[in-house]
Design an enzyme around this catalytic site. Structure first.
Site, PDB file in Angstrom:
ATOM      1  N   ARG A  27       0.843  -1.209   0.000  1.00 14.35           N
ATOM      2  CA  ARG A  27       0.000   0.000   0.000  1.00 14.35           C
ATOM      3  C   ARG A  27       0.872   1.251   0.000  1.00 14.35           C
ATOM      4  NH1 ARG A  27      -3.530  -3.425   3.297  1.00 14.35           N
ATOM      5  NH2 ARG A  27      -2.431  -2.995   5.250  1.00 14.35           N
ATOM      6  N   PHE A  54     -11.293  -5.071  -5.992  1.00 12.70           N
ATOM      7  CA  PHE A  54     -11.346  -5.924  -4.796  1.00 12.70           C
ATOM      8  C   PHE A  54     -10.829  -5.110  -3.607  1.00 12.70           C
ATOM      9  CE2 PHE A  54     -10.244  -8.554  -8.501  1.00 12.70           C
ATOM     10  CZ  PHE A  54     -11.318  -9.425  -8.551  1.00 12.70           C
ATOM     11  N   ASP A  73     -15.840  -3.210  -4.842  1.00  9.75           N
ATOM     12  CA  ASP A  73     -15.905  -4.445  -4.070  1.00  9.75           C
ATOM     13  C   ASP A  73     -17.329  -4.967  -4.117  1.00  9.75           C
ATOM     14  OD1 ASP A  73     -13.849  -5.829  -1.952  1.00  9.75           O
ATOM     15  OD2 ASP A  73     -15.928  -6.205  -1.382  1.00  9.75           O
ATOM     16  N   ASP A  84      -6.183  -6.850  -6.511  1.00 11.28           N
ATOM     17  CA  ASP A  84      -5.854  -7.614  -5.307  1.00 11.28           C
ATOM     18  C   ASP A  84      -6.990  -8.593  -5.021  1.00 11.28           C
ATOM     19  OD1 ASP A  84      -4.632  -8.506  -2.995  1.00 11.28           O
ATOM     20  OD2 ASP A  84      -5.322  -6.827  -1.773  1.00 11.28           O
ATOM     21  N   CYS A 141      -2.656 -14.072  -3.897  1.00  7.80           N
ATOM     22  CA  CYS A 141      -2.443 -14.553  -2.529  1.00  7.80           C
ATOM     23  C   CYS A 141      -2.620 -16.067  -2.452  1.00  7.80           C
ATOM     24  CB  CYS A 141      -3.379 -13.843  -1.555  1.00  7.80           C
ATOM     25  SG  CYS A 141      -5.126 -14.175  -1.846  1.00  7.80           S
TER      26      CYS A 141
END
Length: 396
Positions: A212, A228, A250, A300, A340
């Site tokens: 970030r 996201f 989102d 992300d 991830c």
């Protein structure tokens, strides 16, 4: 006499390198009758002592090693030592970045398999995801209460991996009094609200902190699409760094409401921020049809692969979403893209993004590789601890 797990011939090599997992397929026999989570000794086929760990008969990983030191007993003092060591390894980072939220215990990488502990101000949130972690639950709570007086301890063991260990999913207060939600944490001078009872994982994604901060370098005077976005923290950093416009996207209403709250508690003007409750895949296609473009895009997404059988589908998902994102970038724009999925190799992820550029008919230059924040270390004997992969790319 200790319960003993004897390995098949040749199956001791990974333990000799201090990898903490023993798979069911590598076990020759068991001396004794261990209970779920009980401490056992592991020996090679020739009887050589290898390690001391927790027994998990329901899992494919039937022993997770606590210690490779034969003189070290697994008792209350063991957990005190491990947690103190973990805290010591994070103290400099906490001071440097002004953190009131950080990962205290990163499971195997901190020598405590199946145990994740995140600190959010004066709340410790625990995930106990292995049989051994669950076996030592009361001891862990006692140790944490001693080492962190004044902190509430809350459990978020509502993760499907517990089912593989023969354990029920569970959440709830373990110690102390939970403060009103949300809790406010700080990182790099930015305030973030976290609901440890309802938020994703333990409440928040602490692992993206460094990324970030890094993303803020690219956004001054630029249009930013934050996909996201969850509670909007990439957007927070972008707003503070002077982005001209920000689109937070989102699928969760609650996450977007929290994103607005985060802007307010930081005293940031969100008149240039739009909040979209939408499926990112569909919205990106809509933007492409509308010929919308952006200077910076953050991708992300949640984990696309939970097991090897899902990896091919994950590859297709990553390629598709990165291709469309590149088609929305202005020439010379910056793409920050992440995976991830722990099963996704870093080199394969880079190849997928490169192939997506070809399909998008865009030229791409990778300028940086990104990973998880330093309070999410990767144990030297546990490469599986490297799960968050990111790329910064310039797209032409």
């Amino acid at each position: 006499m200790a319960i003993r797990i004897k390995l098949k011939p040749g199956r001791e090599k990974s333990l000799e390198r201090h990898h903490p997992w023993v798979f069911a397929s590598g076990i020759h026999n068991i001396k004794g009758q261990p209970g779920l989570g009980e401490t056992v000794d592991v020996v090679a086929h020739d009887g050589k002592w290898l390690g001391r760990g927790a027994w998990s008969p329901e899992s494919q990983i039937q022993v997770r090693i606590w210690s490779f030191n034969r003189e070290e007993e697994i008792d209350r003092d063991f957990f005190v030592r491990r947690i103190r060591r973990a805290q010591l390894g994070r103290d400099e980072l906490i001071a440097e970045q002004g953190l009131t939220g950080y990962r205290l215990i990163a499971a195997e990488s901190d020598g405590l398999p199946g145990i994740t502990i995140d600190r959010y101000a004066n709340v410790l949130v625990c995930q106990l995801l292995s049989a051994g972690a669950d076996f030592w639950r009361d001891t862990l709570v006692s140790v944490l209460a001693e080492l962190y007086p004044g902190c509430a301890i809350y459990e978020r063991s509502d993760v499907d991996s517990r089912k593989k260990e023969g354990l029920p999913l569970t959440t709830g207060l373990l110690h102390g009094e939970l403060p009103p939600m949300p809790v406010i944490i700080e990182e790099n001078g930015i305030k973030i609200s976290v609901d440890v009872t309802k938020g994703h994982k333990t409440g928040f994604y602490l692992d993206q902190r460094d990324n970030r901060a890094m993303a803020a370098r690219f956004v001054k005077g630029k249009s930013v699409l934050n996909c996201f976005c969850y509670t909007g923290t990439f957007g927070l950093y972008a707003a503070k760094a002077g982005a001209a416009s920000i689109e937070n996207v989102d699928v969760s209403t609650l996450a977007l409401e929290t994103a607005k709250h985060n802007m307010a508690i930081n005293g940031l003007d969100d008149s240039m921020v739009n909040y979209h409750e939408a499926d990112v895949f569909k919205l990106l296609r809509q933007y492409r049809d509308e010929c919308r473009t952006f200077d910076v895009i953050v991708l992300d997404p949640p984990k696309f692969a939970d097991n090897k059988a899902q990896l091919n589908g994950a590859c297709r998902g990553y390629k598709d979403i990165n291709m469309i994102a590149m088609q929305l970038l202005n020439p010379g724009g910056v793409l920050l893209t992440f995976s991830c999925s722990g099963l996704m190799p870093a080199d394969l992820f880079q190849k997928i993004v490169a192939d997506a550029a070809l399909d998008a008919k865009r030229d791409i230059q990778f300028t940086e590789r990104l990973s998880q924040a330093a309070d999410h270390p990767i144990g030297g004997a546990f490469p599986e601890g490297f799960y968050l992969k990111g790329l910064v790319a310039r797209v032409w």
